[in-house]
Design a protein around this motif. Structure first.
Motif, short mmCIF file in Angstrom:
data_model
loop_
_atom_site.label_atom_id
_atom_site.label_comp_id
_atom_site.label_asym_id
_atom_site.label_seq_id
_atom_site.Cartn_x
_atom_site.Cartn_y
_atom_site.Cartn_z
N ALA A 197 11.73 7.53 -1.06
CA ALA A 197 10.84 7.86 0.05
C ALA A 197 11.55 7.69 1.39
CB ALA A 197 9.58 6.99 -0.01
N ILE A 198 12.33 6.62 1.53
CA ILE A 198 13.08 6.40 2.76
C ILE A 198 14.13 7.48 2.95
CG2 ILE A 198 14.70 4.83 3.91
CD1 ILE A 198 13.04 2.52 2.57
N THR A 199 14.80 7.85 1.87
CA THR A 199 15.79 8.94 1.95
C THR A 199 15.12 10.24 2.36
OG1 THR A 199 17.18 7.90 0.27
CG2 THR A 199 17.48 10.26 0.61
N ARG B 116 0.84 -1.21 0.00
CA ARG B 116 0.00 0.00 0.00
C ARG B 116 0.87 1.26 0.00
NH1 ARG B 116 -3.30 -2.95 3.95
NH2 ARG B 116 -2.27 -1.70 5.53
N ALA B 117 1.94 1.25 0.78
CA ALA B 117 2.84 2.41 0.82
C ALA B 117 3.50 2.62 -0.54
CB ALA B 117 3.87 2.25 1.92
N GLU B 118 3.95 1.53 -1.15
CA GLU B 118 4.62 1.66 -2.45
C GLU B 118 3.65 2.11 -3.54
OE1 GLU B 118 6.88 -1.95 -2.96
OE2 GLU B 118 8.49 -1.18 -1.68
N ASP B 119 2.35 1.79 -3.38
CA ASP B 119 1.34 2.33 -4.31
C ASP B 119 1.30 3.85 -4.20
OD1 ASP B 119 0.65 -0.19 -5.26
OD2 ASP B 119 -1.20 -0.34 -4.07
N VAL B 120 1.36 4.35 -2.97
CA VAL B 120 1.36 5.80 -2.76
C VAL B 120 2.64 6.41 -3.32
CG1 VAL B 120 1.36 7.64 -1.02
CG2 VAL B 120 -0.16 5.66 -0.74
N PHE B 121 3.79 5.78 -3.04
CA PHE B 121 5.06 6.29 -3.57
C PHE B 121 4.99 6.38 -5.09
CE2 PHE B 121 7.37 3.98 0.15
CZ PHE B 121 6.94 4.95 1.04
N ASP B 122 4.42 5.36 -5.71
CA ASP B 122 4.31 5.33 -7.17
C ASP B 122 3.48 6.51 -7.67
OD1 ASP B 122 4.79 4.03 -9.74
OD2 ASP B 122 2.63 3.56 -9.71
N GLN B 123 2.37 6.79 -6.99
CA GLN B 123 1.52 7.92 -7.37
C GLN B 123 2.26 9.25 -7.20
OE1 GLN B 123 -2.47 7.78 -5.65
NE2 GLN B 123 -2.25 5.55 -5.48
N LEU B 124 3.19 9.29 -6.25
CA LEU B 124 3.98 10.49 -6.02
C LEU B 124 5.22 10.56 -6.91
CD1 LEU B 124 3.83 10.53 -2.11
CD2 LEU B 124 2.65 12.10 -3.68
N GLY B 125 5.46 9.50 -7.67
CA GLY B 125 6.64 9.46 -8.54
C GLY B 125 7.92 9.18 -7.78
N LEU B 126 7.81 8.46 -6.68
CA LEU B 126 8.98 8.14 -5.85
C LEU B 126 9.21 6.63 -5.81
CD1 LEU B 126 8.17 10.29 -2.68
CD2 LEU B 126 9.93 10.79 -4.38
#
Length: 91
Positions: free
Chosen positions: A33-35, A18-28
């Motif tokens: 994202a961790i950085t 779920r978090a990586e889905d959000v990162f993907d939508q943000l282009g990250l």
């Protein structure tokens, strides 16, 4: 000196997805994202969001009355034996 460093963390797979889905939508990427999170911790010298306990629930009037009666030891049932208590509880 290395230009990068690795971290390893165990996380629930569904949370990760779920978090990586959000990162993907943000282009990250997850690494970006961790950085970003680490940089915010560094800049703020703490977590970049509030970490606190949820507010305690406020007891309703019936609960407040029962607690007050228990504190005052008023209207409390009294049992001379464990059997009498169990009978009252229907056990």
């Amino acid at each position: 000196m290395n230009k990068t460093s690795s971290i390893s963390a165990r996380i629930d797979p569904e949370t990760k997805r779920r978090a990586e889905d959000v990162f993907d939508q943000l282009g990250l990427t997850a690494s970006q994202a961790i950085t970003l999170f680490y940089r915010q911790v560094e800049l703020r010298r703490g977590l970049p969001f509030a970490v606190e306990l949820p507010p305690q629930p406020v007891p309703n009037q019936a609960t407040e009355q029962a607690l007050a009666e228990a504190d005052a030891r008023e209207q409390l049932p009294h049992f001379n034996t464990a059997e009498a208590l169990f009978d009252d509880l229907g056990i």
